[in-house]
Design a protein around this motif. Structure first.
Motif, PDB file in Angstrom:
ATOM      1  N   GLN A 131       0.827  -1.209   0.000  1.00 43.51           N
ATOM      2  CA  GLN A 131       0.000   0.000   0.000  1.00 43.51           C
ATOM      3  C   GLN A 131       0.861   1.259   0.000  1.00 43.51           C
ATOM      4  OE1 GLN A 131      -2.415  -1.002   3.525  1.00 43.51           O
ATOM      5  NE2 GLN A 131      -4.206  -0.668   2.257  1.00 43.51           N
ATOM      6  N   LYS A 132       1.874   1.283   0.839  1.00 42.57           N
ATOM      7  CA  LYS A 132       2.751   2.451   0.924  1.00 42.57           C
ATOM      8  C   LYS A 132       3.515   2.658  -0.385  1.00 42.57           C
ATOM      9  CE  LYS A 132       5.178   3.043   4.660  1.00 42.57           C
ATOM     10  NZ  LYS A 132       6.026   2.765   5.847  1.00 42.57           N
ATOM     11  N   ARG A 133       3.896   1.580  -1.015  1.00 41.17           N
ATOM     12  CA  ARG A 133       4.599   1.707  -2.289  1.00 41.17           C
ATOM     13  C   ARG A 133       3.732   2.406  -3.321  1.00 41.17           C
ATOM     14  NH1 ARG A 133       5.573  -3.692  -5.062  1.00 41.17           N
ATOM     15  NH2 ARG A 133       4.178  -2.990  -6.716  1.00 41.17           N
ATOM     16  N   PHE A 134       2.454   2.028  -3.375  1.00 40.09           N
ATOM     17  CA  PHE A 134       1.551   2.656  -4.344  1.00 40.09           C
ATOM     18  C   PHE A 134       1.185   4.079  -3.920  1.00 40.09           C
ATOM     19  CE2 PHE A 134       1.159  -1.569  -6.016  1.00 40.09           C
ATOM     20  CZ  PHE A 134       0.803  -1.390  -7.345  1.00 40.09           C
ATOM     21  N   LEU A 135       1.017   4.305  -2.639  1.00 41.20           N
ATOM     22  CA  LEU A 135       0.623   5.631  -2.168  1.00 41.20           C
ATOM     23  C   LEU A 135       1.758   6.652  -2.281  1.00 41.20           C
ATOM     24  CD1 LEU A 135      -1.449   4.673   0.999  1.00 41.20           C
ATOM     25  CD2 LEU A 135      -2.334   5.770  -1.062  1.00 41.20           C
ATOM     26  N   PHE A 136       2.994   6.216  -2.097  1.00 39.21           N
ATOM     27  CA  PHE A 136       4.118   7.150  -2.069  1.00 39.21           C
ATOM     28  C   PHE A 136       4.966   7.127  -3.347  1.00 39.21           C
ATOM     29  CE2 PHE A 136       3.353   6.514   2.509  1.00 39.21           C
ATOM     30  CZ  PHE A 136       3.292   7.838   2.925  1.00 39.21           C
ATOM     31  N   ALA A 137       5.136   5.960  -3.956  1.00 39.01           N
ATOM     32  CA  ALA A 137       6.097   5.842  -5.060  1.00 39.01           C
ATOM     33  C   ALA A 137       5.453   5.622  -6.417  1.00 39.01           C
ATOM     34  CB  ALA A 137       7.081   4.702  -4.771  1.00 39.01           C
ATOM     35  N   GLU A 138       4.302   4.971  -6.456  1.00 44.53           N
ATOM     36  CA  GLU A 138       3.656   4.654  -7.724  1.00 44.53           C
ATOM     37  C   GLU A 138       2.540   5.669  -8.008  1.00 44.53           C
ATOM     38  OE1 GLU A 138       4.331   1.910  -9.639  1.00 44.53           O
ATOM     39  OE2 GLU A 138       5.710   0.820  -8.306  1.00 44.53           O
ATOM     40  N   LYS A 139       2.273   5.892  -9.249  1.00 40.56           N
ATOM     41  CA  LYS A 139       1.154   6.743  -9.615  1.00 40.56           C
ATOM     42  C   LYS A 139      -0.099   5.882  -9.719  1.00 40.56           C
ATOM     43  CE  LYS A 139      -0.574   9.981 -13.095  1.00 40.56           C
ATOM     44  NZ  LYS A 139      -0.335  10.645 -14.398  1.00 40.56           N
ATOM     45  N   ILE A 140      -1.108   6.206  -8.919  1.00 46.45           N
ATOM     46  CA  ILE A 140      -2.352   5.452  -8.960  1.00 46.45           C
ATOM     47  C   ILE A 140      -3.231   5.986 -10.082  1.00 46.45           C
ATOM     48  CG2 ILE A 140      -4.492   4.929  -7.708  1.00 46.45           C
ATOM     49  CD1 ILE A 140      -2.882   4.925  -5.126  1.00 46.45           C
ATOM     50  N   ASP A 141      -3.513   5.119 -11.033  1.00 46.98           N
ATOM     51  CA  ASP A 141      -4.350   5.484 -12.175  1.00 46.98           C
ATOM     52  C   ASP A 141      -5.625   4.644 -12.096  1.00 46.98           C
ATOM     53  OD1 ASP A 141      -5.539   6.177 -14.525  1.00 46.98           O
ATOM     54  OD2 ASP A 141      -3.917   5.473 -15.824  1.00 46.98           O
ATOM     55  N   LEU A 142      -6.733   5.269 -11.718  1.00 47.71           N
ATOM     56  CA  LEU A 142      -7.984   4.543 -11.527  1.00 47.71           C
ATOM     57  C   LEU A 142      -8.625   4.107 -12.845  1.00 47.71           C
ATOM     58  CD1 LEU A 142      -9.574   6.549  -8.567  1.00 47.71           C
ATOM     59  CD2 LEU A 142      -8.317   4.388  -8.501  1.00 47.71           C
ATOM     60  N   LYS A 143      -8.061   4.551 -13.977  1.00 45.48           N
ATOM     61  CA  LYS A 143      -8.522   4.048 -15.275  1.00 45.48           C
ATOM     62  C   LYS A 143      -7.832   2.708 -15.509  1.00 45.48           C
ATOM     63  CE  LYS A 143      -7.267   7.815 -17.419  1.00 45.48           C
ATOM     64  NZ  LYS A 143      -7.027   8.819 -18.490  1.00 45.48           N
ATOM     65  N   LYS A 144      -8.367   1.660 -14.924  1.00 42.78           N
ATOM     66  CA  LYS A 144      -7.654   0.384 -14.844  1.00 42.78           C
ATOM     67  C   LYS A 144      -7.528  -0.331 -16.181  1.00 42.78           C
ATOM     68  CE  LYS A 144     -10.183  -1.737 -11.834  1.00 42.78           C
ATOM     69  NZ  LYS A 144     -10.638  -2.757 -10.851  1.00 42.78           N
ATOM     70  N   GLY A 145      -8.566  -0.255 -16.997  1.00 41.79           N
ATOM     71  CA  GLY A 145      -8.563  -1.083 -18.188  1.00 41.79           C
ATOM     72  C   GLY A 145      -8.859  -2.528 -17.821  1.00 41.79           C
ATOM     73  N   PHE A 146      -8.971  -3.386 -18.823  1.00 37.21           N
ATOM     74  CA  PHE A 146      -9.222  -4.811 -18.588  1.00 37.21           C
ATOM     75  C   PHE A 146      -7.975  -5.584 -18.961  1.00 37.21           C
ATOM     76  CE2 PHE A 146     -10.760  -9.079 -19.200  1.00 37.21           C
ATOM     77  CZ  PHE A 146     -11.787  -9.209 -18.279  1.00 37.21           C
ATOM     78  N   PHE A 147      -7.476  -6.360 -18.042  1.00 36.45           N
ATOM     79  CA  PHE A 147      -6.235  -7.112 -18.253  1.00 36.45           C
ATOM     80  C   PHE A 147      -6.582  -8.456 -18.886  1.00 36.45           C
ATOM     81  CE2 PHE A 147      -2.823  -9.977 -16.871  1.00 36.45           C
ATOM     82  CZ  PHE A 147      -1.709  -9.249 -17.248  1.00 36.45           C
ATOM     83  N   ASP A 148      -6.228  -8.603 -20.179  1.00 32.45           N
ATOM     84  CA  ASP A 148      -6.521  -9.846 -20.894  1.00 32.45           C
ATOM     85  C   ASP A 148      -5.433 -10.876 -20.637  1.00 32.45           C
ATOM     86  OD1 ASP A 148      -8.983  -9.404 -22.406  1.00 32.45           O
ATOM     87  OD2 ASP A 148      -7.846  -7.805 -23.392  1.00 32.45           O
ATOM     88  N   ILE A 149      -5.837 -12.094 -20.331  1.00 31.35           N
ATOM     89  CA  ILE A 149      -4.882 -13.193 -20.207  1.00 31.35           C
ATOM     90  C   ILE A 149      -4.388 -13.540 -21.602  1.00 31.35           C
ATOM     91  CG2 ILE A 149      -4.588 -15.589 -19.487  1.00 31.35           C
ATOM     92  CD1 ILE A 149      -6.800 -15.091 -17.429  1.00 31.35           C
TER      93      ILE A 149
END
Length: 392
Positions: free
Chosen positions: A361-379
């Motif tokens: 959680q801290k990695r995403f909150l502090f270091a990563e950019k959270i992009d709520l436009k997730k898209g659909f991850f195709d296998i």
């Protein structure tokens, strides 16, 4: 400083979340926003907010949401109450991330409110399957509304990815229940027996039975079959109350009557994590259809008699005995459980889930950019691709 909201609505859920709640509250880079709701605020369900207070947490929000009843209508209104209450809470005191666990229907309201406020959701215990309960579709719906995913096993992680969630945001961290068992100092057996009223010198089992929400009113007959099995098995039972699902009031009435009329059982409203886990440790076996018989009892080596389909689809240790919700089937399984050796199994992690969750959680909150436009991850190797390649 980043604010992390953690939502708890039931005693069982709080028991799982408590190591993460404590870790967030003690971390110097995060601020805990504890939100207490659901049955915690209900006298009928033991007013378990008092357990949270005893644990030293006194700075929190309370959001009453429960309707007075557990019919399908009441549960739908509870979800609506949760949507409205949490919408107001998140509007007025916005966290940087909201944490929800599992598959309770009221969490749909929480997730909708967080999603509309553009608050990233971290979901714990996604990817699991419980074919007998409506919880199954609720859990998967919560997965699709969430941004970070913390699963109990790699197999569950793969299911979340199969639902279209990006593998870079799905983490197999183990179960928080294992954290609790390996970190909490449990009571000695004699102390436990005195604390909850189990007579000394006799074997006992812990029984919890919840309604199976996709089987209509089958719970009515099932709980009576279960009580007959307890009556004839000649063992002492520590019975815990059921949840607020449809049919819960009926089950609670039946088991309350049973405990009042039979000297081989006592009824506990809410034990708290220490007494409950201690009771599991020294029990001959666990009886019923609670997830604790699948997730927690095996860590302690305690066998489980798992009744019916409520937990069908979960990964289960060899110490779990499945049976039908019929007296004879239950009694045969009880006989097997009484003879089964107590062998600890850790298929749901090594006890470091809360540490891993907060670190990610801290990695995403502090270091990563959270992009709520997730898209659909195709296998990559989807069924469609396989068919196309076959005809090339």
């Amino acid at each position: 400083m980043k604010k992390i909201a953690i939502v708890t609505a039931t005693r069982a859920e709080y028991g799982l979340l408590s190591p993460l709640i404590r870790r967030v509250s003690e971390d110097k880079e995060t601020e805990l926003d504890l939100i207490i709701t659901g049955t915690h605020l209900s006298k009928k369900h033991g007013y378990t907010i008092e357990e949270i207070l005893r644990d030293g947490f006194s700075d929190f929000h309370t959001i009453p949401i429960l309707e007075n009843g557990n019919t399908p209508y009441d549960i739908s209104v509870t979800v609506a109450n949760a949507t409205k209450g949490f919408a107001q809470c998140f509007r007025d005191d916005r966290p940087d991330m909201a944490v929800i666990l599992g598959d309770r229907t009221e969490m749909l309201g929480v997730a909708v409110a967080a999603m509309n406020e553009r608050i990233p959701i971290a979901h714990i215990h996604g990817g699991e399957v419980t074919e007998g309960a409506v919880d199954d579709c609720v859990r998967h719906a919560l997965t699709k509304m969430s941004y970070l995913h913390f699963t109990a096993t790699e197999a569950y992680r793969n299911r979340v990815i199969q639902l279209g969630e990006n593998s870079n945001r799905v983490f197999a961290v183990g179960s928080l229940g294992t954290d609790n068992i390996l970190s909490i100092k449990l009571l000695g057996e004699n102390s436990l027996r005195r604390a909850v009223g189990i007579p000394e010198g006799i074997p006992y089992a812990v029984m919890t039975f919840h309604p199976v929400t996709l089987e209509g009113d089958a719970y009515r007959n099932q709980v009576h079959e279960l009580c007959q099995a307890m009556k004839e098995s000649r063992l002492f039972y520590l019975i815990t109350m059921t949840n607020a699902d449809t049919g819960g009031d009926y089950i609670n009435q039946v088991i309350t009557d049973y405990a009042a009329k039979h000297d081989n059982a006592i009824l506990a409203g809410s034990l708290g994590a220490v007494k409950y886990l201690s009771a599991l440790k020294y029990a001959s076996f666990v009886l019923g259809n609670s997830s604790s018989g699948i997730l927690e009892a095996p860590v302690l080596g305690t066998p489980t008699v798992n009744i019916g389909d409520r937990q069908k689809g979960r990964l289960m240790a060899d110490t779990v005995i499945n049976c039908n919700a019929e007296k004879e089937s239950i009694m045969r399984s009880i006989d097997k459980a009484k003879k089964m050796p107590h062998i600890a199994t850790r298929m749901y992690g090594d006890g470091s889930a809360s540490e891993k969750i907060l670190s990610i959680q801290k990695r995403f909150l502090f270091a990563e950019k959270i992009d709520l436009k997730k898209g659909f991850f195709d296998i990559v190797n989807s069924a469609e691709d396989t068919i196309k390649n076959f005809y090339k």
